[in-house]
Scaffold this motif. Structure first.
Motif, short mmCIF file in Angstrom:
data_model
loop_
_atom_site.label_atom_id
_atom_site.label_comp_id
_atom_site.label_asym_id
_atom_site.label_seq_id
_atom_site.Cartn_x
_atom_site.Cartn_y
_atom_site.Cartn_z
N ALA A 115 0.82 -1.21 0.00
CA ALA A 115 0.00 0.00 0.00
C ALA A 115 0.86 1.26 0.00
O ALA A 115 0.61 2.19 -0.77
N LEU A 116 1.88 1.31 0.85
CA LEU A 116 2.75 2.48 0.90
C LEU A 116 3.51 2.66 -0.42
O LEU A 116 3.70 3.79 -0.89
N SER A 117 3.93 1.55 -1.03
CA SER A 117 4.65 1.62 -2.29
C SER A 117 3.77 2.23 -3.38
O SER A 117 4.22 3.06 -4.17
N TYR A 118 2.50 1.82 -3.40
CA TYR A 118 1.58 2.37 -4.40
C TYR A 118 1.32 3.86 -4.15
O TYR A 118 1.23 4.65 -5.09
N VAL A 119 1.19 4.24 -2.89
CA VAL A 119 0.94 5.65 -2.58
C VAL A 119 2.11 6.51 -3.07
O VAL A 119 1.91 7.53 -3.75
N VAL A 120 3.33 6.11 -2.74
CA VAL A 120 4.51 6.91 -3.08
C VAL A 120 4.74 6.92 -4.60
O VAL A 120 4.88 7.98 -5.22
N LEU A 121 4.77 5.73 -5.20
CA LEU A 121 5.10 5.64 -6.62
C LEU A 121 4.04 6.28 -7.50
O LEU A 121 4.34 7.11 -8.36
N LEU A 122 2.78 5.91 -7.29
CA LEU A 122 1.73 6.41 -8.18
C LEU A 122 1.47 7.89 -7.96
O LEU A 122 1.17 8.61 -8.92
N SER A 123 1.56 8.36 -6.73
CA SER A 123 1.37 9.79 -6.49
C SER A 123 2.46 10.61 -7.17
O SER A 123 2.18 11.66 -7.79
N ALA A 124 3.70 10.13 -7.07
CA ALA A 124 4.81 10.87 -7.70
C ALA A 124 4.72 10.83 -9.22
O ALA A 124 4.78 11.88 -9.88
N VAL A 125 4.55 9.64 -9.78
CA VAL A 125 4.49 9.52 -11.24
C VAL A 125 3.24 10.21 -11.79
O VAL A 125 3.30 10.93 -12.79
N PHE A 198 5.09 2.04 -17.71
CA PHE A 198 4.90 3.48 -17.56
C PHE A 198 6.10 4.13 -16.87
O PHE A 198 6.24 5.35 -16.89
N LEU A 199 6.98 3.32 -16.27
CA LEU A 199 8.25 3.83 -15.74
C LEU A 199 9.39 3.61 -16.72
O LEU A 199 10.21 4.50 -16.95
N LEU A 200 9.42 2.42 -17.32
CA LEU A 200 10.54 2.04 -18.17
C LEU A 200 10.63 2.88 -19.44
O LEU A 200 11.72 3.32 -19.82
N ILE A 201 9.50 3.09 -20.10
CA ILE A 201 9.53 3.80 -21.38
C ILE A 201 10.05 5.24 -21.24
O ILE A 201 10.93 5.66 -21.99
N PRO A 202 9.55 6.04 -20.27
CA PRO A 202 10.13 7.38 -20.11
C PRO A 202 11.61 7.37 -19.75
O PRO A 202 12.38 8.22 -20.23
N ILE A 203 12.03 6.41 -18.92
CA ILE A 203 13.44 6.33 -18.54
C ILE A 203 14.30 6.04 -19.76
O ILE A 203 15.37 6.64 -19.96
N MET A 204 13.85 5.10 -20.60
CA MET A 204 14.63 4.74 -21.78
C MET A 204 14.71 5.90 -22.78
O MET A 204 15.74 6.12 -23.42
N ILE A 205 13.62 6.66 -22.90
CA ILE A 205 13.59 7.75 -23.88
C ILE A 205 14.38 8.95 -23.39
O ILE A 205 15.23 9.49 -24.11
N TYR A 206 14.10 9.38 -22.15
CA TYR A 206 14.65 10.66 -21.69
C TYR A 206 15.99 10.53 -20.98
O TYR A 206 16.75 11.49 -20.93
N LEU A 207 16.27 9.35 -20.40
CA LEU A 207 17.51 9.19 -19.65
C LEU A 207 18.56 8.43 -20.47
O LEU A 207 19.71 8.87 -20.58
N LEU A 208 18.17 7.31 -21.05
CA LEU A 208 19.11 6.51 -21.83
C LEU A 208 19.20 6.95 -23.28
O LEU A 208 20.06 6.48 -24.01
#
Length: 308
Positions: A115-125, A198-208
């Motif tokens: 539950a805490l993981s979903y709150v932090v991750l989804l709220s931030a993203v 939804f995390l991997l695609i932005p990281i690959m495009i904008y970071l890598l």
């Protein structure tokens, strides 16, 4: 119409679960993502334990990713070398995630952690995507063009050692951040029951700086492999994969994805990002509300799997 889920150990309305699968499949088809970030919370909200929800959704994501990965592979929209390096980290991250999953379950802290993981991750993203979507709409209304990424632009990651040449992506990049990203996605997927696209695609495009032409296909290969491995480990070590539940979700997901893909083609890109940000943020807020509302039952009985 009720159906009994043997592993979840409770009866559910089969039409409700099927409708959830169709709805999440529709969202997945519209936005081009796996939908695990939405399916796992929905199952938890209807009373299925977080442990069973995470394990069962992993099998659903693996099955739904298979056709996508195969399609992109046939179209040569996958970078095999990049996928292989991502999988090195993905396999390690998945194994670590399943181990932590089992450890937290033995301590009785798994539900709170999820539950805490979903709150932090989804709220931030969700918050970041919402802000970016609103900014894009404002720029469009003012007639301003988005700042394009300059070809060949580099960040500090491109100065790391152990560089490899990924021919299909046409990039020369250190293997260290690629393995790290793969491990992160595998770990998050195993613990939270999300494919992580939804995390991997932005990281690959904008970071890598991976070209968009091979990003989705390569991400599908990583998602397929890590979720299949997570399903296998959850089934053999924790015995939490509910095949009946996963089958119903697969049928609904495949059906909904067809309609979602058609709907997504009719909506502008910035509006899609805004809608997706709102959706992700709303799920994170829903989990936060669940954490602060007093439960109806103070005590619960749950098998820990330990012998006397």
């Amino acid at each position: 119409m009720q159906i009994y889920l043997p592993v979840a150990d409770l009866p559910v309305n089969i039409l409700l679960v099927l409708a959830m699968g169709i709805a999440v499949g529709f969202v997945s088809g519209m936005f081009g993502i796996g939908g695990g970030f939405l399916m796992t919370p929905l199952l938890i909200f209807i009373g299925i334990s977080p442990a069973v929800a995470v394990a069962s959704v992993s099998s659903h994501i693996a099955a739904s990713s298979f056709s996508g990965a195969l399609s992109y592979w046939r179209r040569q929209a996958v970078d095999p070398a990049l996928a292989a390096v991502l999988l090195v980290g993905g396999i390690m991250g998945t194994a670590l995630g399943v181990w932590l999953f089992s450890f937290l379950r033995s301590l009785g802290q798994l539900d709170l952690t999820i539950a805490l993981s979903y709150v932090v991750l989804l709220s931030a993203v969700g918050g970041l995507m919402l802000w970016e979507g609103v900014s894009a709409i404002r720029r469009a209304r003012r007639g301003e063009a988005a700042m394009p990424r300059r070809p060949g632009s580099h960040v500090w990651i491109h100065g790391l050692p152990l560089k490899m040449r990924f021919k299909r992506s046409k990039i020369y990049l250190s293997a260290i951040p690629v393995v790290t990203v793969g491990a992160l996605i595998g770990f998050v997927g195993a613990v939270m029951g999300i494919g992580g696209a939804f995390l991997l695609i932005p990281i690959m495009i904008y970071l890598l700086r991976v070209p968009t032409g091979v990003v989705i296909g390569t991400a599908q290969v990583l998602t397929l492999t890590t979720m299949a491995m997570a399903t296998l480990l959850h089934a053999t070590t924790n015995h939490l994969v509910d095949a009946v539940l996963a089958l119903i979700l697969m049928v609904g997901g495949v059906t909904g994805a067809q309609f979602g893909a058609r709907a997504g083609q009719r909506i502008r890109g910035e509006h899609l990002r805004l809608l997706l940000g709102l959706l992700i943020l709303s799920v994170g807020i829903r989990f936060a509300v669940e954490l602060v509302i007093p439960p109806q039952e103070i005590f619960t009985l749950r098998e820990t799997g330990t012998s006397p």
